[in-house]
Design a protein around this motif. Structure first.
Motif, short mmCIF file in Angstrom:
data_model
loop_
_atom_site.label_atom_id
_atom_site.label_comp_id
_atom_site.label_asym_id
_atom_site.label_seq_id
_atom_site.Cartn_x
_atom_site.Cartn_y
_atom_site.Cartn_z
N GLU A 7 0.84 -1.20 0.00
CA GLU A 7 0.00 0.00 0.00
C GLU A 7 0.87 1.24 0.00
O GLU A 7 1.88 1.29 0.70
N ILE A 8 0.47 2.21 -0.78
CA ILE A 8 1.11 3.54 -0.77
C ILE A 8 -0.01 4.55 -0.61
O ILE A 8 -1.00 4.51 -1.35
N GLU A 9 0.12 5.43 0.38
CA GLU A 9 -0.89 6.45 0.63
C GLU A 9 -0.24 7.83 0.63
O GLU A 9 0.87 7.99 1.14
N HIS A 10 -0.95 8.79 0.11
CA HIS A 10 -0.51 10.18 0.15
C HIS A 10 -1.72 11.04 0.47
O HIS A 10 -2.78 10.88 -0.14
N ASN A 22 2.63 10.87 4.13
CA ASN A 22 3.00 9.85 3.16
C ASN A 22 3.18 8.56 3.94
O ASN A 22 3.85 8.54 4.98
N VAL A 24 3.70 4.14 3.51
CA VAL A 24 3.95 2.97 2.68
C VAL A 24 4.01 1.75 3.59
O VAL A 24 4.54 1.81 4.70
#
Length: 194
Positions: A7-10, A22, A24
């Motif tokens: 998962e990558i969130e911004h 940010n 990850v």
């Protein structure tokens, strides 16, 4: 078999978010069978960094200029699906709290403005004049979570008798406030079990 997930969130002003960060994370599991026994392994890694613009968006003045990170975006470890030698989310940074009723019994003003000046080490008296002391059980550990996590588990499941299955395992994790690779400011544990 195996399973992997990442998962990558911004979140920022661009995404119209108040809490800006940010984040990850990645998790992988691997299963191998040996006859009727199964060897399973799991690895989870993650890091999150708050963006400095959060304080402006939510109007919070952070201590020492630290960016503010929402508690739900932090990493936690401990519990039945994590490091089984710890209570749910209890591995990692924690803060001790005291029930406000107990503080009032000690004579403390528990209003938002005054509670910081309360000294719970001072003995108070109850309405009957009896001395009130704090017990170890009066302090409750509340998890704060961390900004980084590295967690691993290895488990061997095996048949014992008819439908009864046994397992031996080793779980471990490190939950940190800065960089997982640096042990400073981190909490780590390894817990075996069966």
């Amino acid at each position: 078999g195996y399973r992997a997930r990442g998962e990558i969130e911004h979140a920022s002003g661009f995404t119209i978010s108040d809490f800006r960060y940010n984040r990850v994370s990645a998790e992988g599991t691997l299963y191998r069978s040996f006859g009727r026994s199964v060897l399973a392994g799991r690895l989870r890694l993650g890091a999150v960094r708050a963006l400095g613009s959060t304080a402006e968006a939510v109007g919070i003045v952070a201590p020492e200029g630290e960016p503010v990170l929402h508690p739900r975006r932090r990493f936690y470890a401990g519990g039945s699906q994590s490091v089984r030698g710890y209570g749910e989310n209890q591995l990692g940074p924690r803060v001790l709290t005291i029930d406000p009723d107990k503080l009032e019994n000690l004579g403390c003003d528990v209003s938002y403005e005054a509670v910081a000046s309360c000294n719970p080490n001072n003995a108070g008296t109850d309405p009957e004049g009896n001395q009130v002391l704090l017990e170890d059980s009066d302090f409750l550990a509340r998890p704060l979570g961390g900004t980084s996590v590295a967690e691993a588990s290895v488990e061997l499941r095996f048949p014992m008798w008819r439908e009864l299955t046994g397992a031996v395992f080793v779980d471990g994790a490190i939950v940190g406030e800065r960089n997982t690779l640096s042990l400073g400011g981190s909490t780590a544990a390894v817990t075996p079990g069966f």
